[in-house]
Design an enzyme around this catalytic site. Sequence first.
Site, mmCIF file in Angstrom:
data_model
loop_
_atom_site.group_PDB
_atom_site.id
_atom_site.type_symbol
_atom_site.label_atom_id
_atom_site.label_comp_id
_atom_site.label_asym_id
_atom_site.label_seq_id
_atom_site.Cartn_x
_atom_site.Cartn_y
_atom_site.Cartn_z
ATOM 1 C CG ASP A 1 -0.427 -7.655 -1.430
ATOM 2 O OD1 ASP A 1 -0.859 -7.886 -1.864
ATOM 3 O OD2 ASP A 1 -0.141 -6.415 -0.197
ATOM 4 C CG ASP B 1 0.653 5.118 -6.517
ATOM 5 O OD1 ASP B 1 0.371 4.478 -7.165
ATOM 6 O OD2 ASP B 1 0.846 5.530 -5.126
ATOM 7 C CG ASP C 1 3.063 0.296 -8.957
ATOM 8 O OD1 ASP C 1 3.276 1.205 -8.573
ATOM 9 O OD2 ASP C 1 2.251 -0.418 -7.703
HETATM 10 P P1 ATP Z 1 -2.169 1.477 -2.866
HETATM 11 O O1 ATP Z 1 -3.439 2.352 -3.752
HETATM 12 O O2 ATP Z 1 -2.102 1.843 -1.346
HETATM 13 O O3 ATP Z 1 -0.808 2.167 -3.395
HETATM 14 P P2 ATP Z 1 -1.373 -0.942 -3.758
HETATM 15 O O4 ATP Z 1 -1.882 -2.491 -3.785
HETATM 16 O O5 ATP Z 1 -0.373 -0.262 -4.965
HETATM 17 O O6 ATP Z 1 -2.282 -0.250 -2.946
HETATM 18 P P3 ATP Z 1 1.921 -0.291 -2.865
HETATM 19 O O7 ATP Z 1 2.190 -0.823 -1.534
HETATM 20 O O8 ATP Z 1 1.355 0.440 -4.017
HETATM 21 O O9 ATP Z 1 0.138 -1.063 -2.737
HETATM 22 O O10 ATP Z 1 2.475 -2.152 -3.542
HETATM 23 C C1 ATP Z 1 1.770 -2.314 -5.054
HETATM 24 C C2 ATP Z 1 1.092 -3.985 -5.564
HETATM 25 O O11 ATP Z 1 2.754 -4.417 -4.899
HETATM 26 C C3 ATP Z 1 0.589 -4.010 -4.320
HETATM 27 O O12 ATP Z 1 -1.330 -4.427 -4.748
HETATM 28 C C4 ATP Z 1 0.757 -5.836 -4.452
HETATM 29 O O13 ATP Z 1 0.009 -6.327 -5.490
HETATM 30 C C5 ATP Z 1 2.161 -5.395 -3.979
HETATM 31 N N1 ATP Z 1 2.686 -5.879 -2.844
HETATM 32 C C6 ATP Z 1 2.847 -4.798 -1.947
HETATM 33 N N2 ATP Z 1 3.905 -4.937 -0.726
HETATM 34 C C7 ATP Z 1 3.456 -6.228 -1.101
HETATM 35 C C8 ATP Z 1 3.664 -7.511 0.044
HETATM 36 N N3 ATP Z 1 4.296 -7.053 1.869
HETATM 37 N N4 ATP Z 1 3.816 -8.588 -0.500
HETATM 38 C C9 ATP Z 1 3.455 -8.539 -1.133
HETATM 39 N N5 ATP Z 1 3.181 -8.240 -2.368
HETATM 40 C C10 ATP Z 1 3.116 -6.579 -2.386
HETATM 41 MG MG MG Z 2 -0.166 1.367 -5.218
#
Ligand code: ATP
Ligand code: MG
Length: 475
Positions: free
Chosen positions: A149, A73, A75
């Site tokens: 993060d 997905d 963002d």
């Molecule tokens: P995935 O591929 O599993 O979705 P992702 O990195 O996109 O991995 P998400 O949970 O969708 O993970 O979060 C999107 C973004 O938001 C992360 O890449 C990070 O930059 C930020 N983020 C998410 N959770 C946190 C957190 N607990 N603390 C700080 N930043 C966060």
């Molecule tokens: Mg994500």
Amino acid sequence: MIKKFIRSILGKNKKDASSTEPTILSQKQHGIDLQLVSPNAIRVTQTLQEAGFKAFIVGGAVRDLLLSVKPKDFDVATNATPEQVKQLFRRAFIIGRRFQIVHVMFGQELIEVTTFRGASADMAPKDEHGRVLRDNTFGEQHEDAVRRDFTINAMYYDPASQSVLDYHGGIADIRAKTLRIIGEPEARYREDPVRMLRVVRFAAKLKFNIDPASSAPIAVMAPLIDNVPAARVFDEMLKLLMSGHALACLQQLRKQGLHHGLLPLLDVVLEQPLGEKFVTLALANTDARIKQGKPVSPGFLFASLLWHQVLEKWRAYQAAGEYPIPALHLAADDVLNAQTEKLALQRKIASDMRDIWAMQPRFERRTGKAPYKLLEHLRLRAGYDFLLLRCASGEIDAELGDWWTAFMEGDGPEREALLSRKPANSSSAGANPGAGPVAGASANAGPAKKRKRRGGRNRSKTGGGADKPSSDGDA
Ligand code: ATP
Ligand code: MG
């Protein structure tokens, strides 16, 4: 301040938490394939940019694109406020109260648009353990980057110029396959202990090493997860289990000492030698299904993870004189109650788990109308898959699973033949002959009347719901 400024001007490769100027990489330098980018995500950044705002694809999608993996997905991060974003798209919905984000829909695809978060978490309200409670100020892009993060999750990609903005040395870490938390690890885990679970998930999923400074505090800080609202822990656990790398994630959790005393679920799962084979099979199955793009039910997953705890309690209740079916419901209640405190299992998931468990003794009954009744059960497929896992793990005799496979696939006469066939050996003669509730459960096919009364009393005593399949009424 001046020092920081000079450092950023010099373009030091190793960025720290104070970086305000990103390193900018061209397509040639980062090599992202535009074909892997969702056209809808491009539409969103383009629309925002045409309206005069900054807009980038951000987070996990950029990380995955840099690894040449198609993101699941997308963002988008922008300096437009949620209201301004909403006005630009036909199907856009502002969600969230504490920190608003906008969901922009294109058919089935959802693009999540967030406004740059601002200021440091130092100013945000916290609980007594230092966990940030509210986090809702908007800010500059570099502030947004520092709040993310990991270095590899804090990069911004502009599809128009095909450039990547890297504030914290994410590119270098991607190349070195290193997972590194931005800023001071202890402080970041304290602000949000869920980040410790995220470290584990990403390390397992990406097969990255965890930077020693980022992993060192985890063993000591793990108990902080206790203070995180159960629903949030559950969401993160679900992401972990549905990542397609559940087995690797659980092994990594264990390695980091995160499973201990922290999530009752994981204590149980990982420290029961009896259940280990079952859980390993269940997770390997789940991982395989996810990799093949097949659906996975959270209810089935959690029912598998907790099955051996249910088995143990089921045995204990029977040893204390309870009849098999009510004993199973009591065991299920105990296990679910213990987990909800920590995991906030949603109602629907808990009810699916109960259905799957409660169906198990019904597979033991292979006479009369009982098997036909079971065929009509809405959750038959899940219950049957679960039965096969029990067979494969050696908990029960494989003959029972084979019989059901043949019964489900058979036509009328074949089914009748199966019903009149005496099982080669008792289906209870599995890995623990005569010792377990399985033995008790087959015994339940006996005098139904007496059990019916006992079962009814016990179910109402424990508040068992109508969703529980009747185990006695179809004899
Ligand atoms: P995935 O591929 O599993 O979705 P992702 O990195 O996109 O991995 P998400 O949970 O969708 O993970 O979060 C999107 C973004 O938001 C992360 O890449 C990070 O930059 C930020 N983020 C998410 N959770 C946190 C957190 N607990 N603390 C700080 N930043 C966060
Ligand atoms: Mg994500």
